[in-house]
Scaffold this active site. Structure first.
Site, short mmCIF file in Angstrom:
data_model
loop_
_atom_site.label_atom_id
_atom_site.label_comp_id
_atom_site.label_asym_id
_atom_site.label_seq_id
_atom_site.Cartn_x
_atom_site.Cartn_y
_atom_site.Cartn_z
N CYS A 1 19.57 9.75 41.56
CA CYS A 1 19.18 8.34 41.67
C CYS A 1 17.73 8.13 41.25
O CYS A 1 17.29 7.01 41.06
CB CYS A 1 19.41 7.82 43.09
SG CYS A 1 18.39 8.63 44.32
N CYS B 1 20.20 9.47 51.12
CA CYS B 1 18.85 8.91 51.30
C CYS B 1 18.24 9.45 52.60
O CYS B 1 17.04 9.72 52.65
CB CYS B 1 18.90 7.39 51.35
SG CYS B 1 20.00 6.65 50.13
#
Ligand code: FES
Length: 143
Positions: free
Chosen positions: A36, A105
């Protein structure tokens, strides 16, 4: 559109705690996710085995910012051992949960703390590997 983030994730994303840099940090860790492209840098000030300050700079998504914010809150004024025990699961739970696609995350936040603690030991001439274990510099390793 359905709300994907919990109210607490939104709150920490919109008002992140402990953003910035610690000038006299003695533990700095940076991790990223090549997939990402998000990067998280963690600054720690450790005195007498206690984390007296924790700050972060995150270039990333809302969940990365919210988990950095919560992770710094959870380790401040804790011992190094307590910080080492912090898991991404605990951070995600403290935020009221994360959508499955955003779990990585929270791994970024856990690994950023570990990377900073690893740096702290290295600066003192102590091999961090037996204490901190393997730190994923790129959390994609674990995807
Ligand atoms: Fe990669 Fe959030 S999408 S850290």
């Amino acid at each position: 559109m359905k709300e994907v983030y919990s109210p607490l994730v939104m709150e920490h994303f919109l008002n992140p705690r402990n953003v910035g840099k610690i000038e006299n940090a003695n533990g700095i860790g940076e991790v990223g996710n090549a997939t990402c492209g998000d990067i998280m840098r963690m600054y720690l000030r450790i005195d007498d085995n206690k984390i007296t300050d924790a700050k972060f700079k995150t270039f990333g998504c809302g969940a990365a910012i919210a988990t950095s914010s919560m992770a710094t809150e959870m380790i401040k004024n804790k011992t190094v051992d307590e910080a080492l025990a912090l898991t991404n699961k605990a951070v995600a739970e403290a935020l009221g949960g994360l959508p499955p696609v955003k779990v990585h995350c929270s791994i970024l936040a856990e690994q950023a703390v570990r990377a900073a603690l690893s740096d702290y030991y290295t600066r003192q001439g102590i091999d961090p590997e037996p204490i901190v274990g393997h730190v994923m510099k790129d959390v994609h390793e674990n995807d």
